[in-house]
Design a protein around this motif. Structure first.
Motif, PDB file in Angstrom:
ATOM      1  N   ILE A   1      40.048  46.906  25.054  1.00  0.00           N
ATOM      2  CA  ILE A   1      39.208  45.684  25.405  1.00  0.00           C
ATOM      3  C   ILE A   1      39.949  44.415  25.049  1.00  0.00           C
ATOM      4  N   SER A   2      40.312  44.263  23.860  1.00  0.00           N
ATOM      5  CA  SER A   2      41.056  43.299  23.366  1.00  0.00           C
ATOM      6  C   SER A   2      42.366  42.893  24.230  1.00  0.00           C
ATOM      7  N   GLN A   3      42.913  43.651  24.729  1.00  0.00           N
ATOM      8  CA  GLN A   3      44.112  43.543  25.395  1.00  0.00           C
ATOM      9  C   GLN A   3      43.795  43.069  26.675  1.00  0.00           C
ATOM     10  N   LEU A   4      42.819  43.377  27.194  1.00  0.00           N
ATOM     11  CA  LEU A   4      42.430  43.112  28.667  1.00  0.00           C
ATOM     12  C   LEU A   4      41.825  41.652  28.590  1.00  0.00           C
ATOM     13  N   SER A   5      41.150  41.371  27.739  1.00  0.00           N
ATOM     14  CA  SER A   5      40.517  40.251  27.394  1.00  0.00           C
ATOM     15  C   SER A   5      41.433  39.228  27.486  1.00  0.00           C
ATOM     16  N   GLN A   6      42.611  39.449  26.668  1.00  0.00           N
ATOM     17  CA  GLN A   6      43.863  38.438  26.356  1.00  0.00           C
ATOM     18  C   GLN A   6      44.798  38.220  27.802  1.00  0.00           C
ATOM     19  N   SER A   7      44.475  39.321  28.577  1.00  0.00           N
ATOM     20  CA  SER A   7      45.827  39.631  29.682  1.00  0.00           C
ATOM     21  C   SER A   7      45.419  39.227  31.105  1.00  0.00           C
ATOM     22  N   LEU A   8      43.892  39.566  31.367  1.00  0.00           N
ATOM     23  CA  LEU A   8      43.480  39.139  32.485  1.00  0.00           C
ATOM     24  C   LEU A   8      43.510  37.954  32.992  1.00  0.00           C
ATOM     25  N   ARG A   9      43.766  37.756  34.059  1.00  0.00           N
ATOM     26  CA  ARG A   9      43.718  36.276  34.483  1.00  0.00           C
ATOM     27  C   ARG A   9      43.207  36.278  36.045  1.00  0.00           C
ATOM     28  N   TRP A  10      42.403  35.331  36.435  1.00  0.00           N
ATOM     29  CA  TRP A  10      41.847  35.160  37.766  1.00  0.00           C
ATOM     30  C   TRP A  10      42.967  34.650  38.546  1.00  0.00           C
ATOM     31  N   ASP A  11      43.562  35.313  39.721  1.00  0.00           N
ATOM     32  CA  ASP A  11      44.503  34.694  40.719  1.00  0.00           C
ATOM     33  C   ASP A  11      43.527  33.975  41.857  1.00  0.00           C
ATOM     34  N   VAL A  12      43.386  32.683  41.461  1.00  0.00           N
ATOM     35  CA  VAL A  12      42.389  31.726  42.518  1.00  0.00           C
ATOM     36  C   VAL A  12      43.420  31.862  43.532  1.00  0.00           C
ATOM     37  N   GLU A  13      44.447  31.634  43.672  1.00  0.00           N
ATOM     38  CA  GLU A  13      45.286  31.359  44.865  1.00  0.00           C
ATOM     39  C   GLU A  13      45.160  32.717  45.734  1.00  0.00           C
ATOM     40  N   GLU A  14      45.108  33.762  45.234  1.00  0.00           N
ATOM     41  CA  GLU A  14      45.030  35.222  45.945  1.00  0.00           C
ATOM     42  C   GLU A  14      43.668  35.122  46.744  1.00  0.00           C
ATOM     43  N   ASP A  15      42.694  34.759  45.950  1.00  0.00           N
ATOM     44  CA  ASP A  15      41.225  34.771  46.663  1.00  0.00           C
ATOM     45  C   ASP A  15      41.153  33.749  47.558  1.00  0.00           C
ATOM     46  N   LEU A  16      41.711  32.517  47.413  1.00  0.00           N
ATOM     47  CA  LEU A  16      41.313  31.414  48.201  1.00  0.00           C
ATOM     48  C   LEU A  16      42.318  31.617  49.486  1.00  0.00           C
ATOM     49  N   SER A  17      43.347  32.471  49.261  1.00  0.00           N
ATOM     50  CA  SER A  17      44.247  32.559  50.607  1.00  0.00           C
ATOM     51  C   SER A  17      43.451  33.689  51.533  1.00  0.00           C
ATOM     52  N   LYS A  18      42.734  34.522  51.286  1.00  0.00           N
ATOM     53  CA  LYS A  18      41.952  35.278  52.024  1.00  0.00           C
ATOM     54  C   LYS A  18      40.897  34.402  52.840  1.00  0.00           C
ATOM     55  N   VAL A  19      40.371  33.228  52.325  1.00  0.00           N
ATOM     56  CA  VAL A  19      39.644  32.148  53.145  1.00  0.00           C
ATOM     57  C   VAL A  19      40.364  31.278  54.054  1.00  0.00           C
ATOM     58  N   VAL A  20      41.458  30.621  53.407  1.00  0.00           N
ATOM     59  CA  VAL A  20      41.889  29.357  54.135  1.00  0.00           C
ATOM     60  C   VAL A  20      43.476  29.786  54.425  1.00  0.00           C
ATOM     61  N   GLY A  21      43.882  30.913  54.063  1.00  0.00           N
ATOM     62  CA  GLY A  21      45.366  31.018  54.373  1.00  0.00           C
ATOM     63  C   GLY A  21      46.344  30.760  53.190  1.00  0.00           C
TER      64      GLY A  21
END
Length: 188
Positions: free
Chosen positions: A95-115
């Motif tokens: 859990i500790s390793q995941l909490s430190q390493s997981l990052r939200w890829d905003v660009e990936e999610d946004l690309s699904k909406v606007v390209g």
């Protein structure tokens, strides 16, 4: 608390290695206890999380003080020093390793909406704007501090205060010595 599991699962879906890390802890439940609220999540067979059943017994309990949450968010690498962990050490480490390493890829999610191109430009523009806001905030703080230190003295620099304190102590000692000399002269 179900939206929390959905957000974490979204992050896990973007990182297959994270799902693989959690699969080793299949059917284990983690409890995040913040005093006023508890979040109980169970690892599913595919490495995602689900809201734990009412009668689930946590394999690991992570106690967090609400007052430490801003410190944890500011420095996720030091988050472990702000929490108390009870239970399965291997699961807590995952859990500790995941909490430190997981990052939200905003660009990936946004690309699904606007390209792809628009998403890249929006994210880089947002990063530039955030950087400009931080720079402006820092410059404003420096200017206000300089104004109150130099032009309209309401603040004192630390080294000036230290020197002043030293001078006051020296003056007090000198005054005590002078007072004792006067007493000796009066006795004669």
């Amino acid at each position: 608390m179900r939206p929390v599991a959905a957000v974490i699962n979204h992050l896990l879906a973007q990182e297959p290695w994270a799902q693989a890390r959690l699969v080793a802890h299949r059917d284990k439940t983690a409890c995040i206890d913040a005093g006023l609220a508890q979040l109980m999540l169970t690892v599913t067979g595919d490495g995602f999380l689900k809201h734990a059943d009412e009668n689930a017994v946590p394999a690991v309990t992570i106690h967090v003080k609400l007052s430490d949450v801003p410190l944890i968010l500011a420095n996720r690498e030091r988050a472990v020093s702000y929490v108390k962990i009870e239970g399965d050490a291997d699961f807590a480490n995952a859990i500790s390793q995941l909490s430190q390493s997981l990052r939200w890829d905003v660009e990936e999610d946004l690309s699904k909406v606007v390209g792809d191109i628009a998403a890249t430009r929006i994210v880089s523009g947002a990063k530039s704007a955030f950087s400009a806001v931080q720079t402006t905030q820092k410059q404003l703080a420096e200017n206000v501090a300089e104004y109150f230190l130099e032009e309209q003295p309401m603040l004192i620099r630390p080294h000036v205060m230290t020197e002043f304190s030293g001078d006051v102590v020296k003056l007090r000692d000198d005054l005590e010595r002078l007072s004792k000399r006067i007493e000796k002269l009066e006795r004669r």
